[in-house]
Design a protein around this motif. Structure first.
Motif, PDB file in Angstrom:
ATOM      1  N   ALA A  10     -81.882  38.044  51.285  1.00 38.84           N
ATOM      2  CA  ALA A  10     -82.785  36.897  51.191  1.00 38.84           C
ATOM      3  C   ALA A  10     -82.322  35.786  52.124  1.00 38.84           C
ATOM      4  N   VAL A  11     -83.263  35.216  52.851  1.00 41.32           N
ATOM      5  CA  VAL A  11     -83.002  34.021  53.655  1.00 41.32           C
ATOM      6  C   VAL A  11     -83.614  32.848  52.895  1.00 41.32           C
ATOM      7  N   ILE A  12     -82.766  31.948  52.437  1.00 39.53           N
ATOM      8  CA  ILE A  12     -83.189  30.831  51.594  1.00 39.53           C
ATOM      9  C   ILE A  12     -83.365  29.586  52.452  1.00 39.53           C
ATOM     10  N   ILE A  13     -84.484  28.903  52.267  1.00 43.60           N
ATOM     11  CA  ILE A  13     -84.737  27.644  52.975  1.00 43.60           C
ATOM     12  C   ILE A  13     -85.041  26.568  51.937  1.00 43.60           C
ATOM     13  N   ALA A  14     -84.380  25.432  52.062  1.00 40.23           N
ATOM     14  CA  ALA A  14     -84.603  24.299  51.159  1.00 40.23           C
ATOM     15  C   ALA A  14     -85.205  23.139  51.946  1.00 40.23           C
ATOM     16  N   VAL A  15     -86.345  22.652  51.474  1.00 37.00           N
ATOM     17  CA  VAL A  15     -87.043  21.524  52.088  1.00 37.00           C
ATOM     18  C   VAL A  15     -87.220  20.448  51.024  1.00 37.00           C
ATOM     19  N   ALA A  16     -87.057  19.189  51.412  1.00 37.02           N
ATOM     20  CA  ALA A  16     -87.204  18.102  50.438  1.00 37.02           C
ATOM     21  C   ALA A  16     -87.949  16.930  51.061  1.00 37.02           C
ATOM     22  N   VAL A  17     -88.485  16.074  50.189  1.00 29.48           N
ATOM     23  CA  VAL A  17     -89.139  14.833  50.606  1.00 29.48           C
ATOM     24  C   VAL A  17     -88.347  13.667  50.038  1.00 29.48           C
ATOM     25  N   ASN A  18     -88.064  12.673  50.886  1.00 27.60           N
ATOM     26  CA  ASN A  18     -87.302  11.514  50.410  1.00 27.60           C
ATOM     27  C   ASN A  18     -88.230  10.402  49.952  1.00 27.60           C
ATOM     28  N   THR A  19     -87.663   9.279  49.559  1.00 28.30           N
ATOM     29  CA  THR A  19     -88.456   8.189  48.994  1.00 28.30           C
ATOM     30  C   THR A  19     -89.255   7.439  50.052  1.00 28.30           C
TER      31      THR A  19
END
Length: 399
Positions: free
Chosen positions: A178-187
Motif C-alpha cells: 500500500a502507498v499511503i498519502i495523507a492530505v490535510a486542510v489548515n485553518t
C-alpha cells in the motif's frame, strides 16, 4: 508600470557585462513575461484601476529556475480567483526525473518487466552506469525526504488518508504494498500533502507509526480523519489522534451495494441516498434508521452492516455545512491516486520500496506546488468556528 518584483531595464544595462549580467537579464525578461501574462489574464496592469478588470493579483510565490546561466530566482504571480503557472517552467520536471531514475534502477538490477525494458531502449537509457543512476537517485531522494520530513505548522482540522497499491520486489518475490498519502486542510483553508509511506494497509503498528511520525513533525488540531474502513487505521486514530473518524461514504456505498443483486442496486442506492440529503445530524440519523428498517426484511445482512456503520458514516454531518461535500469521502484524493497509478503503471514492478517513495514523493512535491498557486480549498468561516468551538471546550474544562 514597473512592479515590485522587477528592476528597471536601464539599471540592468548600466551593470555592463559582469559575471551576473546574463543571469540578471534572463531573470528580468522572464519576470516581465509573467507580468505580461497576468496583465492579459486580469485585463489590467499592476495597480491599474480599470472597469474591464476581471481578476486581481494576490502576491507572489518564489520559485528557483535552473538554467544554463545558473539558478534564476523568480516570483510567480498569484491570482485571487484562479491559478497561474508560466509555460516556460516545467511543473513536472522532478517527477519525470524520478520516473527516469526508477526505470533505470529497475533496468540495471535486472528486475524490470519486458515493457520497461522496451521503454528503456526507446528512451536511449541503456548506456547508463550504476554510479550515474545512484547519483540521480540520491539527488531526488534528498529533495523528497526534505519535503516529507518538513515541519508541520499550525492547526489542521481535516485529514484525509487513502491508499493505492503497487507491486515491488521483496526477498525474490513480487508483492503488493500500500502507498499511503495523507492530505490535510489548515485553518487558512489551504490544503497540503503532509505525508507518504508504504506498508500493510490493515496493520495497526504501521498506521500507528505513520500517524506518530506526523505528530512528531507538528501535526495538531485534527478534528476529523476521513478514510476507508481500515481496521488498523481506525485503532491508530483512536490511539494517536484521539479524534473523530469519518468512514468514506463512497466506499461505504460500494460495500453496501454488494449485498444486493445487479437488478436491485439502483433502488437500494436511491433509498440510501435519501439519508445524505438531510439538513441536520438528527434528521440524517432518523432517516438512517428508517431506511435500515425498510431494508431489513429483504436485505438482512445489509441492514446489520448499516446498524454497525451509522455513527462512522454520518460523522461528517456534525461539521460545518459548507465543508460537508468535501469531508464525507476520500474523493478529494481520488484524482491524486489516479495520477499515482498512471505513473506507477509505467514502472510495473518497483525494484524496492525506496523507489516507490522516490517516485510518489516527487509527484507529491509538484502537486503541492500546484495547490499552493490555487485559491484556498475551504471556506474560512467554518474553519474558524471549529477553532472557536475547541477553545470554548478547553475553557470549560479548565474552569
Amino acid at each position: 508600470m514597473t512592479t515590485p518584483s522587477t528592476i528597471a531595464l536601464s539599471e540592468l544595462a548600466a551593470k555592463g557585462a559582469d559575471a551576473d549580467f546574463i543571469k540578471q537579464t534572463l531573470q528580468f525578461a522572464l519576470q516581465r513575461l509573467m507580468e505580461m501574462d497576468v496583465e492579459a489574464l486580469c485585463k489590467a496592469a499592476y495597480g491599474e484601476r480599470n472597469e474591464e478588470r476581471v481578476n486581481s493579483r494576490n502576491g507572489y510565490r518564489e520559485r528557483a529556475l535552473e538554467t544554463r546561466a545558473g539558478t534564476v530566482g523568480l516570483k510567480i504571480p498569484k491570482l485571487r480567483t484562479s491559478s497561474y503557472f508560466p509555460d516556460f517552467i516545467e511543473p513536472r520536471r522532478t517527477a519525470e526525473k524520478a520516473l527516469t531514475a526508477v526505470i533505470q534502477e529497475a533496468y540495471i538490477q535486472g528486475i524490470s518487466t519486458r515493457s520497461v525494458d522496451d521503454l528503456v531502449k526507446a528512451m536511449g537509457m541503456t548506456g547508463v552506469s550504476k554510479s550515474q543512476v545512484s547519483r540521480l537517485c540520491e539527488e531526488i531522494d534528498e529533495r523528497v525526504q526534505a519535503f516529507l520530513q518538513r515541519p508541520i505548522e499550525g492547526d489542521w482540522p481535516y485529514l484525509w488518508i487513502d491508499a493505492t497499491y503497487v507491486k515491488t520486489r521483496q526477498a525474490g518475490r513480487v508483492v503488493s504494498v500500500a502507498v499511503i498519502i495523507a492530505v490535510a486542510v489548515n485553518t487558512d483553508g489551504v490544503r497540503e500533502i503532509l505525508g507518504v509511506a508504504t506498508g500493510a494497509s490493515e496493520a495497526e503498528p504501521f498506521w500507528t507509526e505513520f500517524l506518530r511520525s506526523l505528530t512528531r513533525r507538528g501535526l495538531r488540531g485534527v478534528k476529523l480523519v476521513i478514510s476507508d474502513a481500515h481496521e488498523g487505521l481506525k485503532a491508530a486514530i483512536s490511539k494517536v489522534l484521539k479524534t473523530t473518524w469519518q468512514r468514506c461514504k463512497v466506499h461505504f456505498l460500494r460495500n453496501a451495494l454488494a449485498y444486493a443483486n445487479k437488478g436491485q442496486r439502483q433502488a437500494v442506492l436511491a433509498v440510501i441516498n435519501t439519508i445524505f440529503v438531510q439538513d441536520s445530524p438528527e434528521s440524517a440519523s432518523a432517516q438512517w434508521r428508517l431506511v435500515t428498517d425498510q431494508l431489513r426484511e429483504k436485505f438482512p445482512k445489509l441492514a446489520a452492516m448499516m446498524d454497525a456503520a451509522e455513527q462512522d458514516v454520518l460523522a461528517f454531518t456534525s461539521f460545518p455545512r459548507a465543508h460537508r461535500l468535501q469531508i464525507h469521502s476520500t474523493n478529494p484524493l481520488e484524482r491524486l491516486n489516479a495520477e499515482v497509478k498512471r505513473r506507477t503503471n509505467v514502472v510495473g514492478i518497483f525494484p524496492n520500496e525506496r523507489a516507490i517513495i522516490r517516485l510518489v514523493g516527487a509527484m507529491m512535491i509538484e502537486q503541492n506546488d500546484e495547490w499552493s498557486l490555487q485559491r484556498r480549498y475551504m471556506q474560512l468561516e467554518g474553519l474558524q468556528s471549529l477553532c472557536e468551538n475547541q477553545s470554548a471546550r478547553l475553557s470549560a474544562v479548565i474552569n
